[in-house]
Design a protein around this motif. Structure first.
Motif, PDB file in Angstrom:
ATOM      1  N   TYR A 298     -33.279   5.251 -27.222  1.00 45.67           N
ATOM      2  CA  TYR A 298     -31.963   5.271 -27.852  1.00 45.67           C
ATOM      3  C   TYR A 298     -31.048   4.331 -27.096  1.00 45.67           C
ATOM      4  CZ  TYR A 298     -33.122   9.317 -30.772  1.00 45.67           C
ATOM      5  OH  TYR A 298     -33.680  10.145 -31.708  1.00 45.67           O
ATOM      6  N   GLY A 299     -30.865   3.139 -27.634  1.00 52.24           N
ATOM      7  CA  GLY A 299     -29.980   2.190 -26.981  1.00 52.24           C
ATOM      8  C   GLY A 299     -30.435   1.883 -25.565  1.00 52.24           C
ATOM      9  N   ALA A 300     -29.590   2.177 -24.603  1.00 55.43           N
ATOM     10  CA  ALA A 300     -29.910   1.901 -23.198  1.00 55.43           C
ATOM     11  C   ALA A 300     -30.812   2.950 -22.577  1.00 55.43           C
ATOM     12  CB  ALA A 300     -28.614   1.792 -22.390  1.00 55.43           C
TER      13      ALA A 300
ATOM     14  N   PRO B  90     -23.413   9.389 -31.773  1.00 58.25           N
ATOM     15  CA  PRO B  90     -23.048   9.564 -30.359  1.00 58.25           C
ATOM     16  C   PRO B  90     -22.818  11.007 -29.943  1.00 58.25           C
ATOM     17  CG  PRO B  90     -21.203   8.662 -31.615  1.00 58.25           C
ATOM     18  CD  PRO B  90     -22.386   8.644 -32.519  1.00 58.25           C
TER      19      PRO B  90
ATOM     20  N   ASP C 279     -24.172   9.205 -26.387  1.00 56.42           N
ATOM     21  CA  ASP C 279     -23.015   8.324 -26.261  1.00 56.42           C
ATOM     22  C   ASP C 279     -23.115   7.569 -24.939  1.00 56.42           C
ATOM     23  OD1 ASP C 279     -20.561   7.061 -26.078  1.00 56.42           O
ATOM     24  OD2 ASP C 279     -19.415   8.797 -26.739  1.00 56.42           O
ATOM     25  N   PRO C 280     -23.266   6.236 -24.971  1.00 52.01           N
ATOM     26  CA  PRO C 280     -23.449   5.500 -23.703  1.00 52.01           C
ATOM     27  C   PRO C 280     -22.230   5.573 -22.791  1.00 52.01           C
ATOM     28  CG  PRO C 280     -23.115   3.989 -25.550  1.00 52.01           C
ATOM     29  CD  PRO C 280     -23.270   5.349 -26.146  1.00 52.01           C
TER      30      PRO C 280
END
Length: 405
Positions: free
Chosen positions: A149-151, A185, A278-279
């Motif tokens: 998931y993303g980063a 997020p 949520d990053p």
């Protein structure tokens, strides 16, 4: 339907011809016999040409006009067959893998510490019997999982220990990598490991159920958990998690009784991380019932006391531990802030104990996991199986990589 017209019995049917109408053979019998008496035979005149003469002349002419038979012809010897030459192979549409990269790479046996490997073979051996315990027989020897998931990148694996393979016993460890809450997020990742107590007969079921029930209970309060992690409310997190774990313990005991088992036979530890998707939220939630390990690899250095500061990290095996369902109070902590490049390891004591006691294992895993990018799932499974003598328990780990921008 149209009915046929009625006729008088003596009246001939209109479709029946009259006996005298255009039928000479239907004349009166006496008249027919009189005509026969008057007919005289007529013999052919010998002076008239016979019509068959022309036919016989044609037949004679056919036989008289046949050509002379041909002289016999001697057939030439057939030519000798050409020697067999196999057709040139049709080239494949694409180059063969071996032509592109040479021999297919093979990882081979896992690495090990010391000059000699442990005595047990590093591969699946004896299997539990379906007749003895279907749930044990259907528990895989090893599993591998992951998510991205993303980063955030997750790798997870669980491997049956050497002693269980040798004795034909099931893997008692379990894991979970699941998403909680809504998409987007506000969602959370739940990373969990559970270690069934070795002396408990049904602990392989207990560890699986503990992961499943934890996912269900925590998903029910995912919105509250997401808000708490955003705000960093330690007290609120501890209270919410403790309530959820208490319900997991109650449901696990109920499951055992439903099947006529003693709840103690399902004894298992549970250790989990809650990671916001949520990053911008850099706090991670931790909860645990019983032993295991949580380690942080940051800038090439290991921190093995991240969640268990009372452990001195000497690698000693301790069989005393709290366990569900009798142990129903959770230890809860908020970890963070997470930094880019961090590698957070959640594991059972099958990894945490040798990781603490064997420097070679720490160096090996730091080299494989601390390069910035997560390994491929198959590579991760192979790396996790680094072997250390005297450590033959099941081994399970869920590892979280925080990407470097």
């Amino acid at each position: 339907m149209r009915h046929p017209e009625a006729t008088h019995p003596d009246t001939p049917h209109p479709d029946t011809p009259h006996p005298d109408a255009r039928h000479p053979d239907a004349r009166h019998p006496e008249t027919f016999r009189h005509d026969l008496r008057r007919a005289e035979p007529r013999w052919p005149d010998a002076r008239e040409p016979d019509p068959l003469d022309a036919t016989w002349q044609s037949v004679d002419q056919f036989f008289n006009d046949q050509p002379e038979p041909l002289a016999p012809v001697t057939a030439a010897d057939p030519p000798s067959p050409a020697p067999y030459e196999p057709a040139a192979p049709t080239p494949p549409p694409f180059p063969r893998p071996a032509a592109r990269i040479g021999a297919v790479p093979v990882l081979g046996d896992p690495y090990h510490s010391g000059p000699k490997p442990p005595l047990y073979a590093p591969e699946p051996r004896e299997l539990p019997s379906v007749r003895d315990d279907p749930t044990a027989a259907l528990t895989p020897d090893m599993v591998v999982d992951g998510a991205g998931y993303g980063a955030l990148t997750v790798r997870a694996a669980s491997v049956r220990g050497d002693s269980h393979r040798y004795q034909g016993e099931p893997r008692q460890d379990s894991l979970a990598v699941v998403r909680l809450g809504p998409a987007g997020p506000d969602g959370l990742l739940l990373l969990a490991v559970a270690d069934g107590v070795g002396s408990a007969a049904r602990s392989h079921i207990g560890s699986q159920e503990a992961c499943r029930l934890a996912a269900m209970e925590l998903d029910g309060v995912a919105a509250e958990l997401s808000g708490i992690l955003r705000s960093g409310d330690r007290t609120g997190f501890a209270a919410l998690v403790d309530t959820a774990v208490g319900r997991v313990a109650t449901l696990l005991a109920h499951r055992a009784r439903e099947h006529g088992d003693d709840p103690a036979a399902y004894a298992t530890t549970l250790r989990a991380l809650l990671v916001p998707l949520d990053p911008r939220v850099r706090t991670r939630g931790f909860l645990a019932v019983g032993d295991g390990g949580t380690a942080l690899l940051r800038a090439g250095e290991w921190n093995l006391s991240l969640t268990d500061p009372e452990h001195d990290g000497d690698g000693m095996i301790d069989t005393r531990t709290a366990a569900l369902p009798h142990g129903h109070r959770a230890r809860a902590l908020l970890l963070g802030p997470a930094l880019p490049g961090d590698v957070l390891v959640l594991c059972t004591d099958g990894l945490s104990t040798p990781l603490a006691g064997e420097a070679g294992m720490r160096d090996f895993l730091a080299s494989g996991w601390g390069r910035g990018a997560a390994p491929a799932p198959a590579d991760f499974l192979w790396q996790l199986q680094y072997r250390v003598k005297s450590y033959d328990d099941d081994r399970t780990a869920v590892v979280l990589w925080e990407a470097v921008p």
